[in-house]
Design a protein around this motif. Structure first.
Motif, PDB file in Angstrom:
ATOM      1  N   ASP A   1       5.474   5.489   3.443  1.00 36.40           N
ATOM      2  CA  ASP A   1       4.254   5.742   2.203  1.00 36.40           C
ATOM      3  C   ASP A   1       4.372   4.248   1.688  1.00 36.40           C
ATOM      4  N   SER A   2       3.059   3.935   1.283  1.00 33.13           N
ATOM      5  CA  SER A   2       2.896   2.809   0.621  1.00 33.13           C
ATOM      6  C   SER A   2       2.459   3.102  -0.783  1.00 33.13           C
ATOM      7  N   THR A   3       3.295   2.326  -1.622  1.00 29.16           N
ATOM      8  CA  THR A   3       3.213   2.732  -3.257  1.00 29.16           C
ATOM      9  C   THR A   3       2.769   1.206  -3.902  1.00 29.16           C
ATOM     10  N   LYS A   4       2.717   1.242  -5.185  1.00 29.61           N
ATOM     11  CA  LYS A   4       2.493   0.038  -5.770  1.00 29.61           C
ATOM     12  C   LYS A   4       3.574  -0.971  -6.019  1.00 29.61           C
ATOM     13  N   LYS A   5       4.901  -0.380  -5.720  1.00 26.09           N
ATOM     14  CA  LYS A   5       5.988  -1.143  -5.756  1.00 26.09           C
ATOM     15  C   LYS A   5       6.594  -1.547  -4.371  1.00 26.09           C
ATOM     16  N   GLY A   6       5.522  -0.949  -3.148  1.00 28.17           N
ATOM     17  CA  GLY A   6       5.862  -1.444  -1.894  1.00 28.17           C
ATOM     18  C   GLY A   6       6.157  -0.020  -1.002  1.00 28.17           C
ATOM     19  N   LYS A   7       6.592  -0.462   0.002  1.00 30.19           N
ATOM     20  CA  LYS A   7       6.604   0.678   1.292  1.00 30.19           C
ATOM     21  C   LYS A   7       7.862   1.590   0.928  1.00 30.19           C
TER      22      LYS A   7
END
Length: 300
Positions: free
Chosen positions: A166-172
């Motif tokens: 899952d890709s988030t603002k903090k990274g994968k």
């Protein structure tokens, strides 16, 4: 000891034998009494030493039992803490995985490997089905395969499992999905404490890499203590490094599920009852002789 007399200018000394025997007997009696006292003292000291040894052994045994009890209690607390803590992402993927497994079981999907068995009995087909459904639900799911070489500590091996990235603002963020997590740690000769620890594991694990790493450490420490208590050799496939290599080592990630929609898995459909077929001879006779009636004939 003796007497002295003078006879014919000579001095004669006589020893009294009876008195010598008495003195000798007294000395011998004293000597044996002394040895008896020493023997009794040594026996008493030996008995006291045996009691102290038994006391020390009992103390060591009690210390070992208390130490083991403390260890297993700590492992249970650590395990419970690791399992209960979960993020919203893990909860969503866990729920989607549960729904996928329920759909597969209710649909009675057949294994696509050419074997006539339910897909739930084939690990590879089950992983493909679950991965396909997770992708349909919008997740970046794939089948992962780890493979490692042998070393002086562990033998070579390979393992297949699922993951979701899952890709988030903090990274994968990577979430591991293991469909047979509890079975990977079960032991045929495990102690009751270890088996009780394993029974608390979920059958299907869905969690981040950090959570999985903590659980592996807890279970491997438990397996090591279990083998130590039973005075048995611990197999290299149960060591911490080997279990880490299963899920946390370098892996090949396969996201292809094209064959699934084309017919990778078959569905078991209720078989339609065959319609009775009329003989062509019967049809011709009925068309040509519509008013013909046949009488029943008894066969003797």
């Amino acid at each position: 000891m003796g007497g002295t007399s003078v006879a014919a200018g000579r001095r004669v000394t006589r020893f009294l034998a009876s008195h010598h025997r008495d003195v000798t007997c007294v000395v011998v009696d004293v000597e044996f009494d002394f040895l008896d006292d020493i023997g009794e003292t040594l026996l008493a000291q030996s008995a006291s030493s045996d009691e102290m040894d038994r006391f020390d052994e009992d103390e060591d045994h009690r210390d070992t039992v208390e130490e083991n009890r403390t260890f297993w209690d700590n492992q249970h607390q650590l395990l419970q803490t690791s399992i209960c803590r979960t993020s919203s992402l893990e909860s969503r993927i866990r729920h989607a995985t549960k729904e996928a497994l329920q759909e597969i079981q209710s649909a009675e999907t057949v294994c696509g490997c050419g074997r006539q068995m339910a897909v739930t009995s084939c690990r590879n087909c089950l992983m493909r089905e679950v991965s396909w459904r997770l992708q349909k639900a919008g997740y970046n799911s794939a089948i992962c395969k780890t493979k490692w070489r042998s070393s002086p500590d562990i033998p070579s091996g390979e393992h297949n499992f699922l993951d979701v990235i899952d890709s988030t603002k903090k990274g994968k963020v990577r979430v591991i999905v293991e469909l047979n997590f509890r079975g990977e740690f079960e032991m045929a000769r495990g102690s009751e404490d270890y088996n009780r620890l394993v029974r608390r594991l979920p059958e299907v694990f869905v969690g981040k890499v950090e959570r999985l790493s903590n659980l592996i450490k807890i279970l491997c420490m438990g397996a090591k203590r279990c083998m130590k208590e039973k005075k048995m050799h611990m197999g290299p496939w149960r060591k911490h490094r080997y279990m880490q290599a299963k899920w946390l080592g370098p892996c090949e990630r396969n996201t292809s599920t094209a064959s699934l929609s084309v017919g990778y898995s078959e569905r078991i459909l209720p078989m339609a009852k065959p319609r009775p077929k009329a003989s062509m001879l019967t049809v011709d006779l009925l068309e040509k002789l519509p008013n013909m009636h046949c009488n029943a004939v008894e066969v003797v």
